[in-house]
Design a protein around this motif. Structure first.
Motif, PDB file in Angstrom:
ATOM      1  N   GLY A   1     -12.238 -17.872 -28.260  1.00 59.75           N
ATOM      2  CA  GLY A   1     -11.792 -16.560 -27.821  1.00 59.75           C
ATOM      3  C   GLY A   1     -10.475 -16.198 -28.472  1.00 59.75           C
TER       4      GLY A   1
ATOM      5  N   ALA B   1     -12.506 -12.349 -24.804  1.00 59.51           N
ATOM      6  CA  ALA B   1     -11.520 -13.397 -24.507  1.00 59.51           C
ATOM      7  C   ALA B   1     -11.369 -13.635 -23.005  1.00 59.51           C
ATOM      8  CB  ALA B   1     -10.176 -13.049 -25.119  1.00 59.51           C
ATOM      9  N   ASP B   2     -11.850 -12.700 -22.191  1.00 58.74           N
ATOM     10  CA  ASP B   2     -11.929 -12.934 -20.748  1.00 58.74           C
ATOM     11  C   ASP B   2     -13.328 -13.457 -20.480  1.00 58.74           C
ATOM     12  OD1 ASP B   2      -9.643 -12.261 -18.920  1.00 58.74           O
ATOM     13  OD2 ASP B   2      -9.604 -10.543 -20.297  1.00 58.74           O
ATOM     14  N   HIS B   3     -13.443 -14.773 -20.461  1.00 62.70           N
ATOM     15  CA  HIS B   3     -14.776 -15.372 -20.589  1.00 62.70           C
ATOM     16  C   HIS B   3     -15.726 -15.007 -19.462  1.00 62.70           C
ATOM     17  CE1 HIS B   3     -12.322 -17.662 -23.416  1.00 62.70           C
ATOM     18  NE2 HIS B   3     -13.443 -17.834 -24.070  1.00 62.70           N
ATOM     19  N   GLU B   4     -15.182 -14.848 -18.247  1.00 62.77           N
ATOM     20  CA  GLU B   4     -16.092 -14.511 -17.146  1.00 62.77           C
ATOM     21  C   GLU B   4     -16.633 -13.086 -17.328  1.00 62.77           C
ATOM     22  OE1 GLU B   4     -14.807 -15.684 -13.213  1.00 62.77           O
ATOM     23  OE2 GLU B   4     -16.100 -14.168 -12.332  1.00 62.77           O
TER      24      GLU B   4
END
Lengths: 160, 839
Positions: free
Chosen positions: A85, A31-34
């Motif tokens: 996400g 869910a923390d895309h980076e």
């Protein structure tokens, strides 16, 4: 096997471990895309280092697996399309994971540095070139971890 | 003096000119009610707000209302010409849909209220969050369409008053990479080139820049060069067959996500052939050896495999770049919103650095903006850096700001880079950002993966304030809606893609209780009682000119120096390029003459980032690397994109613009002339892909990705095989509620896009996803009827008659939608007549 061979073998193991940790980080923090994308992109460097070490190993008496065993974590180097996400509250676990990775990467960069000095002393040109290239990428992985820690930690600490 | 239908002819008539000559003047005028220029009561000075060209115009007033516009012939940017959107788009401002009263949410519904109630609620919530959690709970998301004075004021309030690091603008979506790429190469934002470079260039390279549709007046300038003596050669890099591609000498249509590999291939050829200026490289740059080493791995055959571009075309393109005498490069969203955005855009800078092509006429780089005041968000420090191109990692720069604002330096957050929009949304998602103030942006249509955005912004844990001129998909989710004034209803300045500053004066009053954005911010600061270190009001100005004077002081001595400008100077004359100072009172046309860069460690805006990981370069490292302020040649390896086609999702999906619309159509969708030109979303697919799937023009398709679904009519042609194109303008404000997702079909392209951003510029990537299509219904028959029922036909792609039985196909000339749709159909005839006065 000589001492250089032992060092190569150890780095081969460390690179594999870092790759797996990066991939696990990526999975754990989808869910923390980076984090998700960069974790995978940066594991690619470990994969390249592993195969480079396997190529040069026989010159120093070690036979190493050129492929990274990722047990399905990163099939053929391609990423699956992401689905939406999910919300999670993983800030603190994210910091813990990044700190662990940073430590691992920094230690490994030191191991690479030792190999650089050894290769320089022994005038092992090909090994020197390889170790310099890999160390620079390992340091970039470490700096990425520390940058993400700074970015994430402040908000987490200010809120708590 | 001729009459031209500028919907049918977006670029107007040709006025050819030769290299080195001045672009001929041509005054475009559009007035309603068949008025003529001599019947207009007065003209009020302004500039275009529906693109980033910065075309200067005058607003025509008759009996106290706006009746049309006329290009300003004295202006350096447009020499009198106007874009069709600007000729007709102003009509939206008088739409009955305008927001005219503040609204607050009561019992789940938005209800009209007065300013005091709405602002007191916003202030009470701000105070409560500051007490409970501190500044980290509050975020601001501004537009690319407000005025400089408004951005600067908001920046002072957010950083110097509230003390939050969470402030960004919608320019993050359009052109954050422009700023970042300039910082990586030159240590500082600011386009090195000037639009006048078009007058001198012998080669113009357009990278991911469909200039014909996004900057139509600038494209007229190129077309006039092409029609004149000794025309320039054009290189176009774009996966679509755009009007630019059709005019190009060499057109490269790479696979989406491979721009960096292509650039490395072009540089490989330039270096291999020795088309470099060694004197320039050794006098003014650092990093050439690393570039040499890295691009050695990108010979044309290898790049051809990655990009699926013929190797001979790569060689031809490199030869154009390598043998140019005066090279102008422009870069836009095709690079900025694609994989490895910054790394690819930086290679364009590298072409100029290795060829020594900077700082003289015809030798320029224009990293284009998308929105009219995008440049100002960056200058004023609400687009990712501190005001005046100050460096958040340089404590002296922070101290300068603190002195200027008379606050304690520790109040101004600088522990890290200002929080970018996508990270703010993540904080909102996990609950640590609890108030978001959106000013003049529509994230519920413009951001990637809309289902996620809707979920985050409608969360009850987030207090959402939305300030806008129209109800939008985003105002519907707001807790407080603040009605704003727009262009023509307020005074301020803004700056275009070649650093030209324009003044836009107030012509009419805003409707109802709507207020200028500046007044809303000033009111907020007053109600919050923000004070400086001496207990005086933090924000010391009360109007636009006062804000401009304060900004001048902030910019003085910095690269974007406005100290020589004033409202008096700008009013009556026309656009002036910064830096404009006592020693350069007429502005500055070219930056970096004789290698004088702004990259010295004490002066630079940024120490840069790692082009792969995005990690900031440490200050000490930068000081050691670049002590004397040279340009940096930064090389980067190509990485495969994060999504590549698979059997389940066999297509690449890219999104983009069309000529008739701007952003999420909040204005252009309310102007009949523009809306009827492109009324519905469509999807483009190549001839071969359509033939393989037995699809024909006008078929209704469903486009499917792991994120969502969109329905769109098929338009065949105009894009490379394996790629789908969707325009991103279409949302839901003009769709009945029961026909929107999740109940009805999606039509916003961003239902489909992945959440992913360039780790360097942190710009979301809208051109890297994958998709599948399915046929829902056959199109109207015969298919030709469908051609006129949807889609802007004058510019983009040529429709193709696909014979599904034989697979044969042929391109037809674009039918002029204008000649059909504008025939009287019972109702009043819509006038598109635009007067062209060639002088």
């Amino acid at each position: 096997m000589n001492l250089i061979g032992t060092a190569i073998q150890q780095l081969h193991q460390s690179e594999q471990r870092l790759a797996l940790d990066l991939l696990r980080l990526s999975e754990r923090h989808r869910a923390d895309h980076e984090i998700y994308h960069l974790g995978r992109d940066l594991a690619r460097w470990c994969r390249e280092h592993v195969s480079a070490l396997a190529r040069i190993g026989p010159l120093y008496g070690v036979t190493l697996d050129p492929d990274l065993e990722t047990s399905g974590l990163l099939s053929a180097g391609q990423q699956e399309p992401t689905s939406p996400g999910e919300t999670d509250a993983m800030v603190t676990p994210l910091l813990t994971d990044l700190r662990h990775l940073y430590r691992e990467a920094i230690l490994m960069s030191l191991d690479w540095e030792v190999l650089i000095w050894t290769a320089q002393a022994g005038r092992e040109r090909e090994l020197l070139e390889l170790a310099q290239r890999c160390r620079s990428q390992t340091l970039r992985q470490a700096r990425w971890c520390s940058a993400k820690i700074k970015e994430t930690a402040v908000q987490a600490l200010l809120v708590s | 003096m001729g009459q031209v239908d500028r919907i049918a002819e977006p670029w107007g008539s040709r006025t050819p000119y030769a290299p080195g000559e001045s672009w001929p003047l041509r005054v475009d005028t559009h007035l309603v009610d068949e008025l003529t220029a001599d019947q207009v009561d007065s003209w009020v000075q302004s500039a275009s707000v529906l693109n980033s060209s910065g075309d200067a115009l005058d607003i025509a007033l008759k009996n106290g209302r706006i009746v049309g516009v006329r290009g300003r012939v004295v202006d350096r940017v447009n020499h009198g010409r106007l874009d069709p959107k600007d000729l007709y788009g102003w009509q939206a401002t008088t739409s009955p849909d305008r927001l005219t009263r503040p609204m607050i949410r009561r019992g789940g519904r938005l209800e009209e209220t007065d300013w005091d109630t709405a602002m007191d609620l916003v202030v009470a919530r701000t105070r409560q969050l500051l007490a409970e959690q501190g500044p980290s709970a509050i975020g601001f998301f501004a537009s690319g369409q407000l005025f400089l004075e408004e951005y600067y004021t908001l920046g002072v309030i957010a950083r110097g008053g509230i003390g939050t690091n969470h402030i960004d603008a919608s320019t993050r979506l359009g052109t954050a990479t422009a700023a970042q790429a300039l910082q990586e190469s030159f240590g500082c934002d600011g386009q090195p080139g000037s639009y006048t470079d078009i007058d001198h260039a012998d080669v113009i390279a357009l990278y991911g820049h469909n200039m014909a549709e996004t900057h139509t007046v600038l494209w007229s300038r190129v077309l006039d060069r092409l029609a004149g003596q000794n025309p320039p050669a054009l290189l176009c890099v774009d996966p679509r067959h755009t009007p630019v591609a059709r005019a190009a000498t060499v057109h490269l249509a790479p696979r989406p996500g491979t721009n960096l590999a292509l650039m490395n291939g072009l540089l490989h050829e330039i270096l291999r052939n020795g088309w470099v200026d060694q004197d320039y490289i050794s006098a003014y740059t650092l990093g050439f050896e690393e570039l040499e080493r890295l691009v050695a791995a990108y010979p044309p055959a290898q790049v051809a495999r990655i990009c699926d571009v013929p190797p001979e075309h790569i060689r031809e393109a490199a030869q154009l770049l390598g043998t140019a005498k005066r090279l102008l490069s422009t870069v836009a969203q095709g690079f900025y919103q694609s994989h490895q955005a910054t790394a690819a855009a930086v290679q364009v800078n590298n072409v100029h650095l290795v060829r020594g092509m900077l700082g003289r006429p015809g030798c320029g780089i224009l990293h284009m903006n998308g929105q009219p005041s995008a440049q100002n968000t960056r200058e004023c420090g609400i687009g990712g850096d501190l005001p005046g191109f100050r460096n958040w990692a340089n404590p002296r720069h922070v101290e300068e700001l603190a002195r200027l604002w008379n606050v304690d330096p520790t109040l101004i957050p600088h522990y890290g880079a200002p929080t970018h929009l996508m990270q703010m949304l993540r904080y909102a998602e996990e609950g640590s950002l609890r108030m978001l103030w959106v000013c003049g942006a529509n994230p519920v249509v413009s951001l990637p993966e809309l289902a996620r955005i809707r979920r985050i912004l409608s969360s009850e844990h987030l207090f959402l304030v939305v300030q806008d001129i129209f109800p939008s998909e985003t105002t519907e989710l707001a807790d407080v809606v603040l009605p704003a004034a727009t262009w023509g209803e307020k005074t301020g300045t803004f700056t275009n893609s070649d650093r030209t500053v324009h003044l836009s004066d107030k012509a009419v009053d805003p409707p109802g209780q709507a207020r200028p954005d500046l007044d809303i911010f000033l009111d907020y600061a007053r109600r919050l009682n923000l004070r400086d270190a001496d207990g005086q009001p933090l924000v010391k100005w009360r109007d636009a000119e006062g804000a401009f004077e304060a900004w001048k002081a902030c910019s003085a001595g910095r690269p974007c120096d406005y100290s020589g400008l004033s409202y008096t100077l700008l009013r009556g004359s026309s656009g002036i390029q910064w830096p404009c100072t006592a020693s350069a009172p007429e502005g500055t046309e070219h930056l970096y003459i004789n290698g004088a860069f702004w990259s010295h460690p004490d002066y630079c805006e940024s120490y840069g980032r790692d082009l792969v990981t995005g990690a900031p370069v440490e200050p000490a490292e930068y000081r050691a690397l670049n002590p004397s302020g040279r340009a940096l040649i930064k090389a980067a390896e190509y990485l495969p994109p994060h999504e590549v086609p698979s059997p389940a999702y066999p297509f690449y999906l890219i999104t983009g613009r069309t000529l008739s619309h701007f952003q999420t159509r909040t204005r252009t969708g309310r102007v009949d002339l523009l809306q009827t030109e492109a009324p519905q979303v469509w999807v483009e697919m190549s001839v071969t892909d359509a033939a393989e799937r037995n699809l024909i023009e006008g078929d209704l398709l469903e486009i499917i990705t792991p994120r969502g679904r969109v329905e769109a009519r098929l338009r065949i042609g105009g894009v490379r095989p394996g790629v789908l194109f969707l325009p991103f303008h279409y949302g839901y404000w003009d769709v009945p509620e029961d026909q929107r997702p999740p109940n009805g079909p999606g039509r916003a392209a961003n239902e489909l896009t992945p959440t992913d951003w360039d780790p360097v510029s942190r710009q979301p990537l809208f051109k890297t996803g994958v998709a599948e299509v399915a046929l829902l219904r056959r199109g109207p028959s015969p298919y030709r009827d469908a051609l006129f029922s949807f889609g802007d036909r004058t510019t983009t792609t040529l429709p193709v008659i696909a014979d599904s039985a034989s697979g044969a196909s042929s391109a037809t000339a674009p039918p002029r939608a204008a000649s059909v749709s504008r025939e009287p159909s019972g109702s009043r005839r819509i006038s598109t007549a635009t007067t062209e006065g060639v002088l």
